[in-house]
Design an enzyme around this catalytic site. Structure first.
Site, PDB file in Angstrom:
ATOM      1  N   LYS A 244       0.851  -1.196   0.000  1.00  0.00           N
ATOM      2  CA  LYS A 244       0.000   0.000   0.000  1.00  0.00           C
ATOM      3  C   LYS A 244       0.882   1.240   0.000  1.00  0.00           C
ATOM      4  O   LYS A 244       1.859   1.314   0.740  1.00  0.00           O
ATOM      5  CB  LYS A 244      -0.908  -0.021   1.240  1.00  0.00           C
ATOM      6  CG  LYS A 244      -2.123   0.900   1.141  1.00  0.00           C
ATOM      7  CD  LYS A 244      -3.127   0.666   2.271  1.00  0.00           C
ATOM      8  CE  LYS A 244      -4.312   1.629   2.110  1.00  0.00           C
ATOM      9  NZ  LYS A 244      -5.366   1.442   3.137  1.00  0.00           N
ATOM     10  N   GLU A 329     -19.923  -3.812   9.750  1.00  0.00           N
ATOM     11  CA  GLU A 329     -20.825  -2.955  10.511  1.00  0.00           C
ATOM     12  C   GLU A 329     -21.917  -3.752  11.202  1.00  0.00           C
ATOM     13  O   GLU A 329     -22.363  -3.383  12.304  1.00  0.00           O
ATOM     14  CB  GLU A 329     -21.454  -1.903   9.590  1.00  0.00           C
ATOM     15  CG  GLU A 329     -20.466  -0.873   9.028  1.00  0.00           C
ATOM     16  CD  GLU A 329     -19.709  -1.347   7.789  1.00  0.00           C
ATOM     17  OE1 GLU A 329     -19.969  -2.488   7.330  1.00  0.00           O
ATOM     18  OE2 GLU A 329     -18.863  -0.596   7.277  1.00  0.00           O
ATOM     19  N   ARG A 357     -25.600  -0.017   6.478  1.00  0.00           N
ATOM     20  CA  ARG A 357     -25.354  -1.455   6.477  1.00  0.00           C
ATOM     21  C   ARG A 357     -26.069  -2.181   7.616  1.00  0.00           C
ATOM     22  O   ARG A 357     -26.069  -3.410   7.658  1.00  0.00           O
ATOM     23  CB  ARG A 357     -23.843  -1.720   6.616  1.00  0.00           C
ATOM     24  CG  ARG A 357     -23.035  -1.463   5.366  1.00  0.00           C
ATOM     25  CD  ARG A 357     -23.002  -2.715   4.522  1.00  0.00           C
ATOM     26  NE  ARG A 357     -22.635  -2.443   3.139  1.00  0.00           N
ATOM     27  CZ  ARG A 357     -21.411  -2.558   2.646  1.00  0.00           C
ATOM     28  NH1 ARG A 357     -20.423  -2.914   3.418  1.00  0.00           N
ATOM     29  NH2 ARG A 357     -21.183  -2.315   1.381  1.00  0.00           N
TER      30      ARG A 357
END
Lengths: 583, 583
Positions: A244, A329, A357
């Site tokens: 990343k 979530e 969600r």
């Protein structure tokens, strides 16, 4: 520049390995300059450059269909599919959205911005292909962080049973926005350490085939494996390990801060216009402080700890009282219910858009059980994220119509703090707080510290003829509108409703005596919202009502001021409309 | 009877192996008789008898906490925890709910009815225990069918990272309501065939420890393993293989029909009062017929195929045009979006209560992308399932406030069929249909076959003074109320709004001429619903409004008629209220 010759994937097919290397360099260069001036996602895009080049070298987009999860890693893809100008020329930086977007290009299939959807969406494309009798490749590209989301895992399970072509590229950069969390990451770790040979393989356990690429930033290694799986007749996961933020020192070193970044100085990595989110800071410092004496306070995040100020340093301080469940979530909300039932005091914070969600978990796991979990709903405002996939203006219709939930709308940071303290002190109700979005005043307007008398609104100024209910963030707008009306000789009543989830029927009834118009102002869509409840209450009476807020619509990258004007959410415009109604 | 001596788990501790066997027999006997008279869940309870005895023999409930997933397998647990009377004596059959219920017993921790929540809820209890410094065992009991749900998989991932006691009992009866679907079941199958030794182990891949019990209907084998894992210091899955419906021939042979069953004759297994769900029948026959010519029609279910008439025979007929994604509503909705994008015509049907799992997928995956998926929302009515966890009265606030969705409310089965045909013919909009709940008329009232002129209501009778908008199921109530008003000299206008998601502003405006009251009638909660939109529209005018429907509340096992009376949802009562308003 190689990029000069790249106007679409077909131009990639004939590049040499060294040209691909150069191209990767050029893409990073363009993205670095743009990010430094424009801001945007950073780490995910810098990590996926080689994989994007390899995908478009091997597969034939748009016939072969690539679905990008979350799509915050889609900049290199946009550069290679006809949209390079938006990354090379400053005056065109805003020509493209930050996410995949079918309106921009035939190489984009879905407009997405929430995580963990790519496998499910791609599984539909694959089944459609099979019903059509087509033969193209369907490819989902998903990060390791997104794999923890329920939708992705459900998708994996469905795909594991499909008997036709489907390629899932697992882009494993060992990060979510923050560090990854969850048992599956022990498995991914083992796979990395064993070159893909560990038997703890989630994908094989779900019925899929599996390949491993140790260096996912090596276009040549990727091309080799992608060629092997191209036109495969069954579902396969290609697990690629990437770095990343690759290619920019500061992003490589501090992956969390550089997931997304504001404009910065390239040499130093310093943010150009530092910004402190006061509401997030207040939340984190308050909760950390409270943890010192309340050992049963449990703070939960679903992979967005910074949304409420929990930097890595603060997470360390919180120790076992802080839990990051990963992008999950549903788990966060249900776990909060369990924590509350078990005698702990759970607080789950997230952006309003991601609470979407959790409708069923809030309703079933928490509210039917009436377990006193506390939810902090961040960014819930039209003055918040304005990408269509990240709108935070639908939370009131979604949450405020769930029974048993107490949804509070503070009008200042000080009131927010008082509500947060109350919510954690009491154990009678599940409580959600619509965290103020600036500008609201930091101080003032804390009339009470006890909110247990539900649905009791505060009259902050007694007037007559017109009453304005200014909900949460829009209380200031209510006050300013009243000031405008004052100039025209109308001395309006001003009310802080405080509670989104219920009506103060006594107060509303009493207004009938000396008012003929009740106005509501709410910072979100009107449909299913607060103003409609007031309208229904007065429907059969002589009282007139008028609701200020937004029309139900998916707005995208809008201008805040223009939108406010369009819907009369400016003091003068609102006052004018009110005067029209009562004249 | 052994059961005579069992008033709580403590009475189990001293039983001998043969007494446990006898007890299992007695429990099945009681459940069989009760089911034959009362109806209810069947297969899950008959399969879990020995495991329940073993759990309560080894663990110390309520100190040790057992969380039952879905909790439709909770009858033996209720029998053993002080509630046997409700299973032994006909006059007490209704003393208990069909699900776990903390109001009934300290041995129940959550009121649940949706699947896949036990691991998440239990993980919260475990973390609360750790913050408290407690040492009890936390146990989640979950079926193999429920493991495919995103919430369960998210929970597994979180638990896989926890370093403390948590025991997950995987009750593998190789069934969901219908047969299981998904790649993970290949893995479960291998685990069964290898005695738990296969390397394709989802649980180990998620970081958990694992044990296998080949005969989950053998109390003694279960007790042995439960004793081994009791007080374990890390998370472990105990995979037990049970037989769904065990002990009753018909249930063993046809597991799908006997998951839940209406009252029946014990000797023959015949249902006492056969019942055909006309809306489901119409749906299945229409879709099957259409499949013959439309090879791109794809029908999706999330493990409830019978909710829309897709019996196993019909599933076979549909072939690859029918897909059961397992208990995975998010996947179903997102996959439908992919199917639509890929040129197929997807239809996903489910009960309204389970659509609650899919708010974000409907909004993000489908509606932002405006992909023309079709959703059939079954049972959406107060005259539907009346357990608090299965209420189907919240779909309008949840779905009708999502932009781009066209949510239709047919007033008869014939209109439903016309809407379904239109929804599948068009490709402009995502469309949801609120499938009629009987009694609505089968025939009549199909005024059009083309619904593409959105938000155009039908005036079915022009009157004056009062206009009644009868939405979907409540159109009949509107007509009957108008008939009552007629007796009092009021000739009311009657309107079929057809569209839940938008207003016919021209028509509403025109009513101002010769009407002074607009009444809405909707079959669900009023908060965030249809009536409130009408109230807001007229808020600033002289038109009065009145919304008939239910108050926002979690109703539980209510009497339909009493509830209808309480909220004036009877023609005479509604007419009286209307007359009061206009007099």
């Amino acid at each position: 520049m190689i990029l000069d010759r790249i106007n679409g994937p077909k131009n990639l097919k004939t590049l040499s390995a060294s040209e691909r290397k150069e191209l990767a360099q050029e893409i990073r260069q363009a993205m670095l300059k743009r990010a430094s001036i424009h801001g945007g996602h950073f780490g995910p895009d810098f990590g996926i450059v080689e994989a994007t080049i390899a995908l478009h070298t091997v597969f034939d987009s748009p016939k072969d269909k690539i679905v990008w999860d979350v799509s915050h890693q889609v900049y290199p893809h946009k550069i290679l599919t006809g949209r390079k100008q938006a990354y090379l020329e400053e005056e065109h930086y805003d020509d493209v959205s930050g996410y995949s977007n079918p309106a921009e290009s035939e190489h984009d299939f879905f407009e997405v911005g929430h995580t963990s959807t790519s496998i499910s969406l791609a599984s539909g494309l694959a089944m459609a292909r099979d019903l059509r009798g087509g033969h193209e490749n369907i490819i989902a590209v998903i990060g390791d962080g997104s794999m923890s989301g329920g939708e992705a895992l459900e998708g994996l399970d469905t795909v594991g049973e499909m008997g036709t072509n489907m390629i899932i590229v697992l882009n494993d950069n060992q990060m979510s926005i923050a560090e990854v969390h969850g048992g599956m990451y022990k498995g991914f770790d083992e796979l990395r350490r064993t070159g893909g040979k560990s038997e703890h393989n989630l994908f094989r356990a779900m019925g899929l085939d599996y390949r491993f690429v140790a260096d996912g930033n090596d276009s040549e290694a990727l091309i080799k494996v992608f060629r092997e799986v191209k036109d495969i007749d069954h579902p396969v996961v290609v697990h690629i390990v990437t770095q990343k933020g690759k290619g920019y020192k500061f992003a490589e070193e501090d992956k969390e801060s550089w997931h997304w970044h504001m404009p910065f100085d390239i040499e130093t990595g310093e943010v150009k216009h530092p910004y402190v989110d006061e509401a997030a800071e207040l939340t984190a410092t308050y909760l950390l402080d409270r943890m010192k004496t309340d050992k049963k306070l449990a703070v939960l995040t679903a992979a967005t700890p910074s949304s409420f100020g929990f930097t890595s340093e603060r997470r360390k301080q919180a120790g076992k009282q802080f839990i990051d469940v990963g992008i999950a979530e549903e788990q966060a909300v249900a776990m909060a219910s369990g924590l509350a039932k078990g005698g702990a005091r759970p607080v789950f914070g997230d952006y309003a858009t991601f609470f979407q969600r959790t409708y069923d978990q809030i309703s079933q796991d928490v509210c039917i059980n009436n377990n006193p979990a506390v939810f902090l709903v961040f960014g819930a405002s039209m003055y918040s994220m304005n990408d269509v996939t990240h709108l935070c203006i639908f939370d009131i219709p979604m949450m405020a119509n769930i029974p048993n939930l107490v949804y509070l709308a503070p009008v200042s940071l000080a009131e927010y703090k008082a509500m947060l303290a109350w919510a954690l002190d009491q154990t009678e109700h599940p409580v959600a707080i619509r965290v103020p979005v600036l500008p609201v005043p930091s101080e003032g307007r804390v009339i009470r510290t006890d909110y247990s008398q539900l649905n009791t609104y505060e009259v902050t100024r007694r007037g007559e003829e017109v009453a304005i209910l200014g909900l949460g963030n829009f209380y200031g707008l209510a006050e300013q509108t009243a000031a405008e009306l004052e100039k025209k000789g109308i001395h309006a009543t001003i009310i802080n409703p405080t509670y989104i989830t219920g009506l103060d029927t006594d107060l509303l009834e009493s207004l009938k005596k000396d008012h003929r118009l009740v106005v509501t102002m709410e910072d979100g869509v009107l449909d299913g919202g607060f103003g409609e409840k007031i309208a229904r209450f007065y429907g059969s009476s002589d009282m007139k009502t008028c609701a200020f807020g937004l029309e139900k619509k998916f707005y995208d990258r809008y201008d805040y001021e223009k939108l406010a004007e369009e819907y009369n959410l400016k003091p003068e415009l609102a006052a004018k409309k009110i005067l029209d109604l009562i004249k």
